[in-house]
Write a protein that holds these residues in place. Structure first.
Motif, short mmCIF file in Angstrom:
data_model
loop_
_atom_site.label_atom_id
_atom_site.label_comp_id
_atom_site.label_asym_id
_atom_site.label_seq_id
_atom_site.Cartn_x
_atom_site.Cartn_y
_atom_site.Cartn_z
N ARG A 142 -19.45 41.99 -9.90
CA ARG A 142 -18.02 42.05 -10.18
C ARG A 142 -17.71 43.19 -11.13
N LEU A 143 -18.54 43.36 -12.15
CA LEU A 143 -18.27 44.42 -13.11
C LEU A 143 -18.32 45.77 -12.43
N ALA A 146 -15.20 46.30 -10.61
CA ALA A 146 -14.08 46.62 -11.50
C ALA A 146 -14.19 48.06 -11.98
N PHE A 190 -14.08 39.39 -5.33
CA PHE A 190 -13.24 40.32 -6.09
C PHE A 190 -11.81 40.32 -5.55
N ALA A 262 -8.26 45.23 -11.84
CA ALA A 262 -9.07 44.13 -11.34
C ALA A 262 -8.34 42.80 -11.52
N GLN A 264 -8.50 38.40 -11.06
CA GLN A 264 -9.46 37.40 -11.54
C GLN A 264 -9.53 36.24 -10.57
N ARG B 232 -4.05 35.63 -19.31
CA ARG B 232 -5.22 35.06 -18.63
C ARG B 232 -6.40 35.28 -19.54
N SER B 235 -12.84 36.82 -18.74
CA SER B 235 -13.99 36.24 -18.04
C SER B 235 -15.03 37.36 -17.93
N PRO B 236 -16.27 37.03 -17.50
CA PRO B 236 -17.28 38.09 -17.47
C PRO B 236 -16.81 39.30 -16.68
N GLY B 237 -16.84 40.44 -17.32
CA GLY B 237 -16.44 41.66 -16.65
C GLY B 237 -14.95 41.92 -16.68
N HIS B 238 -14.16 40.99 -17.23
CA HIS B 238 -12.71 41.17 -17.25
C HIS B 238 -12.17 40.89 -18.64
#
Lengths: 264, 458
Positions: A142-143, A146, A190, A262, A264, B232, B235-238
């Motif tokens: 996911r990272l 993003a 994603f 990105a 969620q 929000r 979360s991981p990566g966000h």
């Protein structure tokens, strides 16, 4: 033949005559003087002394290097016929220099051989070892999606008070559509948010609605190009998140945009 | 010619209110009032500078009275009714009504009185006389005792209360007790704040630490609605980010959040409470497509559509007198303009001329005028405040190019406006009278905008 040569030749001839008489004479007379003592035996030249090979110097300068740097080996050898350095350097002359690029600390051995024996010397080039790199960051899929989105997506720009997709915005969104398809394929969880933004001139209330319309126009365009609509949300920031804060058209244009971020 | 028509319109605007108790002079003329300096007995005297300047400014800033300059006042200043003595044989025996009603003072009204400290309290004895009357007994309009703490704050309080009572006599209302709700970014986030009508007592109301915007206050002062982008969680990566804007309703009595059911839409924003305090006008994309105007109950139920167009429709405001018609901003004709329609969607009419961008309509309390922001004659973004008579569509311009002027909103007195203006690097909140005079800056810290003038719960 020159005159002097002729003279010289006649002297040799006379000497040879005397000698001949002298040798032949004993046989001609009974009363002969004792022969002279034999000449001392010519001392036979002693067999030549074979010297032992000797490495007079073998050094590395500098002796400590950083990885990727070079050091120069230099040496001087006597009495050797066969000289070599290990570590694939091979045969060398009796006096020389050689640049080396060891990746890690290396000890070089110089061997000199000759009829008189052999000699060896070593020299060590130390290579400073850098600290180990940090372990790779734990990159979940996911990272990286993003990051891809952040680095590769392009903003679509709009005219004042408009939400029509201009031709430059069409190009940007077409590239964005390709990027989103790639990201969505590699990362099934994603999702993406299309942000709609406005410049500072319209009212905040009207710009909220206008930013919303821009975001959904950009989303509709992406969906037409085959991007999964259920993975795209829109959000209007009106004029609350300007990219640029100067009061001129260049700056206002930067703010009239649809931007991908990105979800969620 | 045009100009005189417009000025007559504004005279009506200022004094055409139905509940005027005294009908004085010709329409458009403000009543004259003389307010000599009051004196204090003994301990009270040091507080009188504060008292006198406060009383004067309260009456002057009301915009409803013409203050007669002190330099014209006679030497004999009455402090109580007993000080009035009719002249004997043309010879003055002390203060008298004609000293004030005649030249050079030529006032209609006289406020007088004095203060003293009694039992550890500051006590004001205040009177208002109609000096055109022939005898003190018939001249008296107000006689009242006011009590405050024996300090600067107490002297301000009794001055404000006395001024409020005087203004009530003239059918006006005091702004004391009213609160202005607004948006400020001084904490680093846009939050709702409130302050007194004069800029004092600025208090933070919300602490959402996101973007909070567009306050609307119910007419009874019990509730506030605003728009907020809920955060929000990260979360991981966000990192934490805002999600789609939603309507929040809070109680102004407890400060607590009240239930409000938002539509599932990319945006929901409030614009006004209906006069019944029980319904809210909002704009939302809940019907699919672009922003349209809807009405909901105060808790978000009873959702129903009011506009039905393909253009952007925002910031609907209900006529506060009737609740039967709304004004709103729409892009249906191109650039945003102000329109009026019945609450059932019929009789749509554009009110502004179509030039430039006209936004931010706000009804006057009498439901006859709107204030709004308009770029007419200026570049996009350079708004000025205008007032329009909704029936005749006559307009006057109140600001004239000084900065960017937006979001006008009326005080309950129908005479004062609050608005935001960017005249330097930051946006600040100002008040002015509805004729464009009496400009006062209320805020200085950070950016301050979207003011809403609530008459308060008092």
């Amino acid at each position: 033949m020159s005159a002097s040569d002729r003279l010289h030749a006649s002297k040799i001839a006379a000497t040879l005559l005397v000698l001949t008489i002298a040798v032949v004479a004993p046989g001609c007379s009974k009363k002969v003087p004792p022969p002279p003592p034999p000449p001392p035996p010519t001392t036979a030249a002693p067999p030549p002394t074979v010297a032992k090979p000797s490495i007079d110097s073998f050094a590395a300068e500098p002796s400590t290097i950083e990885p990727g740097q070079s050091s120069t080996l230099s040496w001087s050898i006597s009495n050797a016929t066969d000289m070599s350095i290990d570590h694939a350097i091979g045969a060398v002359q009796s006096r020389g220099q050689r640049q080396v690029f060891p990746a890690s600390t290396t000890t070089y051995t110089l061997t000199a051989n000759g009829p008189g024996g052999s000699d060896t010397r070593t020299v060590t080039v130390s290579v400073n070892t850098p600290p180990p790199p940090p372990p790779p960051a734990p990159t979940g899929p996911r990272l990286s999606s993003a990051e891809m989105l952040q680095q590769q997506s392009q903003d679509a720009y709009f005219d004042y008070d408009k939400s029509d997709i201009r031709s430059d915005a069409r190009d940007a969104l077409t590239r964005d559509a390709g990027l989103l398809k790639q990201i969505f394929a590699q990362d099934p969880n994603f999702s993406v948010v299309v942000e709609g933004h406005c410049d500072e001139r319209g009212s905040a209330e009207y710009n909220l609605a206008l930013g919303d319309k821009r975001a959904s126009a950009a989303k509709d365009f992406l969906v037409q190009l085959g991007v999964a609509g259920d993975r795209i949300k829109t959000i209007s920031y009106g004029k609350e998140r300007p990219q640029c804060t100067e009061a001129n058209e260049e700056c206002w244009q930067k703010n009239r945009r649809a931007h991908l971020s990105a979800g969620q | 010619m045009k100009r005189s028509i417009i000025l007559l319109g504004i005279g009506t605007l200022l004094f055409g209110q139905a509940d005027v108790k005294l009908n004085i002079g010709k329409p458009g003329e403000k009543p004259n009032i003389a307010v000599p300096d009051f004196r204090g007995a003994a301990d009270a005297q040091p507080l009188m500078n504060t008292f006198n300047s406060r009383l004067w400014s309260e009456l002057q800033n009301s915009g409803q009275l013409k203050m007669v300059p002190k330099t014209t006042y006679p030497l004999q200043i009455p402090q109580q009714p007993a000080d009035f003595h009719p002249p004997l044989s043309g010879k003055s025996q002390g203060a008298w009504l004609t000293d004030w009603s005649g030249p050079p003072v030529n006032t209609n009204f006289l406020a007088f009185g004095y203060t003293a400290t009694q039992n550890g309290q500051l006590v004001l004895y205040g009177w208002l006389y109609d000096v055109k009357q022939t005898a003190p007994s018939s001249a008296q309009l107000l006689a009242k005792v006011y009590v405050g703490t024996p300090d600067e704050a107490g002297s301000k309080k009794v001055a404000q209360e006395f001024a409020a009572d005087i203004l009530k006599i003239f059918g006006g209302s005091s702004l004391v007790g009213s609160r202005i709700y607004f948006v400020s970014d001084r904490t680093g986030h846009k939050e709702i704040w409130s302050m007194n009508y004069d800029g004092t007592d600025q208090k933070q109301f919300t602490s959402y630490r996101t973007i909070t915007n567009f306050p609307a206050v119910s007419p009874d002062g019990s509730k506030i609605a605003f728009m907020n982008y809920p955060m929000r969680a990260a979360s991981p990566g966000h990192p934490a980010t805002e999600s789609q804007p939603r309507i929040y309703v809070h109680s102004l009595e407890t400060g607590r959040k009240l239930p409000y059911l938002n539509q599932d839409a990319s945006m929901n924003a409030p614009s006004d409470f209906m006069p019944d305090n029980q319904h809210l006008l909002i704009y939302s994309t809940a019907a699919g497509g672009v922003s349209q105007i809807f009405m909901t109950d105060a808790d978000g139920g009873g959702f129903r559509r009011i506009t039905n167009s393909r253009a952007l429709e925002v910031e609907a405001k209900a006529n506060p007198k009737t609740g039967a018609d709304i004004v709103f901003t729409s892009g249906r004709g191109g650039m945003p303009q102000i329109y009026r329609m019945n609450i059932d969607g019929t009789d749509v009419a554009r009110l502004t001329t179509g030039e430039g961008e006209a936004v931010n309509p706000a009804w006057s309390p009498d439901g006859q005028h709107i204030a709004f922001a308009w770029t007419r004659g200026f570049e996009p973004g350079n708004y000025n405040i205008f007032i329009m008579d909704v029936v005749s569509q006559e307009m006057i311009q109140l600001t004239h190019g000084a900065g960017r002027n937006e979001n006008p909103n009326w005080a309950a007195d129908g005479v004062h406006l609050v608005f935001s203006s960017k005249r330097g690097r930051t946006m600040q909140i100002y008040t002015m009278l509805a004729d464009g005079t009496g400009l006062q800056q209320l805020t200085t810290q950070g950016n301050n905008e979207k003011p809403v003038w609530s008459k308060g719960t008092q």
